[in-house]
Design a protein around this motif. Structure first.
Motif, short mmCIF file in Angstrom:
data_model
loop_
_atom_site.label_atom_id
_atom_site.label_comp_id
_atom_site.label_asym_id
_atom_site.label_seq_id
_atom_site.Cartn_x
_atom_site.Cartn_y
_atom_site.Cartn_z
N PHE A 101 0.83 -1.19 0.00
CA PHE A 101 0.00 0.00 0.00
C PHE A 101 0.87 1.25 0.00
N GLY A 102 0.69 2.11 -1.00
CA GLY A 102 1.33 3.42 -1.00
C GLY A 102 0.40 4.42 -0.37
N VAL A 103 0.88 5.11 0.68
CA VAL A 103 0.01 5.98 1.48
C VAL A 103 0.67 7.35 1.65
N MET A 104 -0.15 8.40 1.64
CA MET A 104 0.34 9.78 1.73
C MET A 104 -0.65 10.59 2.56
N ASP A 105 -0.15 11.56 3.33
CA ASP A 105 -1.07 12.43 4.06
C ASP A 105 -0.72 13.90 3.86
N ALA A 106 -1.55 14.78 4.43
CA ALA A 106 -1.40 16.22 4.22
C ALA A 106 -0.27 16.83 5.04
N LYS A 107 0.32 16.03 5.95
CA LYS A 107 1.40 16.52 6.80
C LYS A 107 2.79 16.22 6.22
N GLY A 108 2.83 15.65 5.04
CA GLY A 108 4.10 15.31 4.42
C GLY A 108 4.50 13.87 4.58
N GLY A 109 3.70 13.10 5.29
CA GLY A 109 3.98 11.68 5.45
C GLY A 109 3.76 10.92 4.16
N ILE A 110 4.68 10.00 3.85
CA ILE A 110 4.53 9.20 2.63
C ILE A 110 5.34 7.92 2.80
N ALA A 111 4.72 6.78 2.52
CA ALA A 111 5.37 5.50 2.77
C ALA A 111 4.68 4.39 2.01
N PHE A 112 5.40 3.28 1.89
CA PHE A 112 4.81 2.01 1.47
C PHE A 112 4.62 1.16 2.71
N TYR A 113 3.54 0.39 2.72
CA TYR A 113 3.28 -0.60 3.76
C TYR A 113 3.10 -1.95 3.09
N GLU A 114 3.97 -2.89 3.43
CA GLU A 114 3.82 -4.26 2.93
C GLU A 114 2.96 -5.01 3.94
N VAL A 115 1.83 -5.52 3.47
CA VAL A 115 0.81 -6.06 4.36
C VAL A 115 0.40 -7.46 3.92
N ASP A 116 0.31 -8.37 4.89
CA ASP A 116 -0.22 -9.70 4.59
C ASP A 116 -1.35 -10.02 5.57
N HIS A 117 -1.70 -11.30 5.70
CA HIS A 117 -2.80 -11.66 6.59
C HIS A 117 -2.59 -11.21 8.03
N TRP A 118 -1.31 -11.27 8.48
CA TRP A 118 -1.06 -11.16 9.92
C TRP A 118 -0.18 -9.98 10.34
N LYS A 119 0.69 -9.50 9.45
CA LYS A 119 1.66 -8.47 9.85
C LYS A 119 1.78 -7.38 8.80
N TRP A 120 2.49 -6.31 9.18
CA TRP A 120 2.75 -5.23 8.23
C TRP A 120 4.12 -4.62 8.52
N THR A 121 4.73 -4.07 7.46
CA THR A 121 6.05 -3.44 7.58
C THR A 121 6.01 -2.12 6.83
N LYS A 122 6.52 -1.07 7.46
CA LYS A 122 6.52 0.27 6.87
C LYS A 122 7.86 0.56 6.21
N PHE A 123 7.80 1.19 5.01
CA PHE A 123 8.98 1.68 4.31
C PHE A 123 8.77 3.17 4.07
N ASP A 124 9.43 3.99 4.87
CA ASP A 124 9.20 5.42 4.90
C ASP A 124 10.02 6.13 3.81
N ALA A 125 9.34 6.77 2.86
CA ALA A 125 10.05 7.45 1.77
C ALA A 125 10.75 8.72 2.22
N ASN A 126 10.43 9.21 3.42
CA ASN A 126 11.12 10.38 3.97
C ASN A 126 12.40 10.01 4.72
N ASN A 127 12.62 8.72 4.89
CA ASN A 127 13.81 8.24 5.61
C ASN A 127 14.93 7.97 4.60
N PRO A 128 16.02 8.75 4.60
CA PRO A 128 17.08 8.57 3.61
C PRO A 128 17.79 7.22 3.68
N ARG A 129 17.70 6.55 4.82
CA ARG A 129 18.30 5.21 4.91
C ARG A 129 17.47 4.18 4.14
#
Length: 407
Positions: A141-169
């Motif tokens: 899931f690619g998600v964005m908000d009005a505060k400048g937040g933007i990230a991908f979330y990899e989601v399955d049946h049980w868990k999720w992991t965030k990949f923050d596009a604002n994080n240079p690492r």
């Protein structure tokens, strides 16, 4: 026959799921020329008829991309709400491997719920935590908000992991690309690897030129005909020369036969108005449709050409795009969908569909940017947006009426 039947069903299931594929990206506003974040979804699906729809059935009103046949609007495949929250997805085929959970294909329902209830990435993360499990989801899931937040979330049946596009690492160049596998999934079933190679190449080139903007995403990324295995950009080749054959095999292009629509959503900046988040909708095959802007402040009165028409059982723009697409895939047999008549899209005579569409779009880009330069400072009346929608509707409808299908 008894032994053959399950194998056939398995093969058909794999073929069916393979068509449910997308190429997607999120781009941090820290790396775009104007400081606005962007999310991009080039949708591949076995549902060729798409429409844009306005909803007021949640906490926040929202505009979403839907299958035209989904009359009740139960699934949304990309969109944004009045709080400036936006979401899209790509299917992931390398998660939930070996999980016998029968529940699946709930991504569209989940995205609808997110648009109804979320105003921020934090709200979305809370939704992920509280949503009943197993989720019936296998997606990025690619998600964005009005505060400048933007990230991908990899989601399955049980868990999720965030990949923050604002994080240079995590995103050293300010963008993250996903096709149809997840980094948190298994190494097998990495579908869309060739499309991802292409996307990584064109994004890197655009970033070097400081061209990661909505226009580039619409016209260069969403109509890309580069093949990384052959190292050939077929769009450039056919624009400048007359190869021996008019046809190319399009299966591994970003834009291919199964591509049914594109959505590009551009965020606001601080102190601007969340309901002026800009949704650029390309409804229909991306190479034969025209990009049109939408805002939540315009309410449900979006251009008629984008909305479901009961007589056509589709949006009019999608109908136009499908008619033009037929001329691009004229081989009339069960295998014909592999073969794109490239000269219909671009040629040295500059009569290809893309060559007709993009000058019109550039005019619309200029007009829209002029209006947004004012509207982002002083919010427009709904009537102002409605008037602009009427203009856009006439402009694009007249364009198709005045340009006959070329065969």
């Amino acid at each position: 026959m008894k032994k053959f039947f399950p194998i056939f069903i398995l093969f058909f299931g794999i073929l069916y799921n393979y068509t449910l594929a997308c190429t997607t990206a999120v781009i941090s506003g820290k790396y775009t020329p104007d400081g606005r974040s962007i999310i991009w979804k080039l949708r591949d699906s076995d549902e060729p008829k798409n429409s844009m729809r306005y909803f007021a059935d949640g906490i926040y009103p929202y505009i979403g991309l839907v299958n035209s046949a989904d009359i009740k609007g139960e699934n949304v495949w990309a969109g944004a709400n009045s709080a400036g929250f936006a979401i899209m997805n790509s299917a992931s085929y390398n998660v939930n491997i070996g999980d016998a959970t029968p529940l699946k294909d709930k991504e569209g329902i989940f995205m609808k719920l997110a648009l109804q209830t979320c105003a921020s990435l934090e709200d979305f993360e809370q939704l992920l935590e509280t949503y009943p499990k197993p989720r019936g989801i296998a997606a990025n899931f690619g998600v964005m908000d009005a505060k400048g937040g933007i990230a991908f979330y990899e989601v399955d049946h049980w868990k999720w992991t965030k990949f923050d596009a604002n994080n240079p690492r995590i995103a050293p160049k300010g963008y993250i690309i996903r096709t149809n596998y997840s980094e948190t999934g298994t190494n097998e079933e990495k579908r869309g690897s060739i499309r991802r190679q292409t996307a990584e190449k064109i994004f890197a080139e655009a970033a070097k030129k400081n061209k990661l903007n909505y226009r580039t995403v619409i016209q260069e990324f969403s109509r890309c005909f580069y093949h990384p295995v052959f190292g050939i950009d077929y769009r450039k080749k056919y624009e400048t020369s007359r190869p021996e054959t008019e046809f190319v095999v399009s299966d591994d292009f970003i834009t291919r036969h199964s591509s049914v629509s594109t959505v590009v959503i551009q965020s606001i900046k601080p102190k601007e108005f969340p309901d002026m988040t800009t949704i650029w909708a390309l409804i229909g095959y991306p190479a034969t449709t025209v990009a049109m802007p939408l805002w939540l402040r315009g309410n449900e009165n979006m251009p008629k050409i984008l909305r479901y028409d009961a007589q056509a059982k589709n949006s009019p723009l999608n109908e136009y795009a499908l008619e033009w697409k037929k001329a691009c895939y004229p081989v009339n047999n069960p295998e014909g969908y592999h073969y794109l008549k490239m000269t219909q899209l671009v040629n040295p005579d500059k009569t290809g569909y893309i060559q007709l569409i993009e000058p019109l779009e550039k005019e619309l880009f200029e007009l829209t940017d002029e209006k947004l330069a004012v509207w982002r400072i002083k919010p427009p009346l709904t009537s102002e947006i409605e008037k602009y929608y009427e203009f856009l509707n006439s402009k694009v409808s007249d364009f198709y009426a005045n340009n006959e299908i070329k065969k």
